[in-house]
Scaffold this motif. Structure first.
Motif, PDB file in Angstrom:
ATOM      1  N   ALA A 160       0.857  -1.292   0.040  1.00 62.11           N
ATOM      2  CA  ALA A 160       0.069   0.051  -0.004  1.00 62.11           C
ATOM      3  C   ALA A 160       0.810   1.296   0.169  1.00 62.11           C
ATOM      4  O   ALA A 160       0.472   2.177  -0.547  1.00 62.11           O
ATOM      5  CB  ALA A 160      -0.822  -0.037   1.219  1.00 62.11           C
ATOM      6  N   GLU A 215      -8.173   4.465  -0.213  1.00 63.43           N
ATOM      7  CA  GLU A 215      -9.317   3.697  -1.272  1.00 63.43           C
ATOM      8  C   GLU A 215      -8.667   3.737  -2.662  1.00 63.43           C
ATOM      9  O   GLU A 215      -9.150   2.651  -3.256  1.00 63.43           O
ATOM     10  CB  GLU A 215     -10.435   4.726  -1.115  1.00 63.43           C
ATOM     11  N   THR A 274      -6.331   0.648  -3.038  1.00 63.28           N
ATOM     12  CA  THR A 274      -7.234  -0.456  -3.128  1.00 63.28           C
ATOM     13  C   THR A 274      -7.723  -0.651  -4.716  1.00 63.28           C
ATOM     14  O   THR A 274      -7.848  -1.771  -5.172  1.00 63.28           O
ATOM     15  CB  THR A 274      -8.447  -0.627  -2.029  1.00 63.28           C
ATOM     16  N   ARG A 275      -8.482   0.536  -5.076  1.00 65.25           N
ATOM     17  CA  ARG A 275      -8.885   0.379  -6.318  1.00 65.25           C
ATOM     18  C   ARG A 275      -8.011   0.143  -7.627  1.00 65.25           C
ATOM     19  O   ARG A 275      -8.192  -0.723  -8.337  1.00 65.25           O
ATOM     20  CB  ARG A 275      -9.551   1.892  -6.664  1.00 65.25           C
ATOM     21  N   GLY A 278      -7.012  -3.452  -7.396  1.00 66.42           N
ATOM     22  CA  GLY A 278      -8.122  -4.130  -7.929  1.00 66.42           C
ATOM     23  C   GLY A 278      -7.949  -4.324  -9.389  1.00 66.42           C
ATOM     24  O   GLY A 278      -8.237  -5.298 -10.097  1.00 66.42           O
ATOM     25  N   HIS A 297      -5.848  -8.186  -4.788  1.00 72.37           N
ATOM     26  CA  HIS A 297      -6.930  -7.943  -3.927  1.00 72.37           C
ATOM     27  C   HIS A 297      -6.436  -8.393  -2.447  1.00 72.37           C
ATOM     28  O   HIS A 297      -5.842  -9.384  -2.145  1.00 72.37           O
ATOM     29  CB  HIS A 297      -8.218  -8.598  -4.030  1.00 72.37           C
ATOM     30  N   GLY A 298      -6.392  -7.525  -1.250  1.00 72.01           N
ATOM     31  CA  GLY A 298      -6.103  -7.802   0.095  1.00 72.01           C
ATOM     32  C   GLY A 298      -4.575  -8.136   0.197  1.00 72.01           C
ATOM     33  O   GLY A 298      -4.511  -8.768   1.305  1.00 72.01           O
ATOM     34  N   GLU A 329      -2.534  -5.442   0.532  1.00 74.66           N
ATOM     35  CA  GLU A 329      -2.010  -4.031   1.010  1.00 74.66           C
ATOM     36  C   GLU A 329      -1.189  -4.004   1.943  1.00 74.66           C
ATOM     37  O   GLU A 329       0.005  -3.370   1.882  1.00 74.66           O
ATOM     38  CB  GLU A 329      -3.247  -3.063   1.475  1.00 74.66           C
TER      39      GLU A 329
END
Length: 255
Positions: free
Chosen positions: A96, A116, A119-120, A123, A128-129, A131
């Protein structure tokens, strides 16, 4: 959008770029191909403003990048993002933090907004997941995807890729190729991909430029590339060693 005019660059006595001329249209993916050491990455670094040429210029939207001061160049660079060959992730940061680095440094977004967006972007590249993972916990293909997510987080108009599939097996290389195409369609960016992987060229490129002996030897569509009867170009595409006398050398060793 990008115009390279008479670009020349030498390292001591080695003249790598010998008057490169190339125009790259907006909204397309252009693959720069050529043998190892032909100057592909050197040319890419000139587009980014990371190197200064002996002569010639790189124009971005009509602005000569090579003539800009450091302060002016920083502003122009916000239009661009580069995905380096080795991903160039910071080992001391989480995924992240790596993806959000430019957002923290160059925007006024809040931590929540940055989280946010990180994460986007992850994606968008199919991750995903992850970070809170460190780069050491990622596979080679995942590192490439994180590097791409970091690049697109800044919403650049120009994406530069330096050998994006190097070091990956064919399946993961194709997933990166498909990702480049999907992002091109989603973001409508201008992309330059430096590669020697002809499978990548066939899958991602709208146009191709062949750098040979310091100059652009060929430029055209992928179809024109494969239809060309130019001997030098065909040797490269088909992986034929064009070094004179190689057969004689092999025969001597065999004897």
């Amino acid at each position: 959008m990008i115009e390279i005019k008479e670009l020349r660059k030498s390292f001591e006595d080695n003249e790598v770029l010998r008057g490169v001329n190339l125009t790259i249209g907006q909204g397309h993916t252009t693959a720069i191909i050529g043998s190892s050491g032909s100057g592909k990455s050197v040319m890419l670094k000139h587009v980014m403003g990371l190197m200064k040429p002996e002569s010639g210029c790189v124009f971005l939207d009509g602005i000569c990048v090579t003539d800009l001061t450091y302060g002016e160049l920083k502003s122009v660079r916000k239009k661009m993002a580069m995905v380096f060959q080795g991903a160039a992730l910071f080992d001391s940061m989480t995924v992240a933090q790596n993806v959000g680095l430019g957002l923290f440094s160059h925007t006024k977004m809040s931590r929540t907004e940055i989280a946010e967006k990180v994460t986007r972007c992850l994606g968008w590249v199919g991750l995903h997941g992850i970070e809170n993972l460190s780069p050491a916990e990622l596979s080679g293909g995942m590192k490439k995807r994180v590097a791409i997510a970091r690049a697109i987080a800044m919403e650049p108009k120009i994406l530069l890729y330096d050998e994006p599939t190097t070091g990956l097996d064919p399946i993961r290389a194709n997933s990166i190729n498909d990702l480049i195409v999907n992002l091109q369609n989603r973001l409508d960016v201008t992309s330059i991909v430096v590669t020697h992987d002809m499978n990548s060229v066939d899958r991602i490129a709208d146009y191709v430029a062949f750098l040979h002996k310091g100059k652009i030897h060929f430029e055209g569509t992928v179809k024109e590339l494969h239809d060309s009867d130019d001997v030098v170009l065909r040797n490269f595409v088909e992986g034929i060693d064009e070094v004179e006398g190689v057969d004689e050398v092999d025969d001597a060793y065999a004897a």
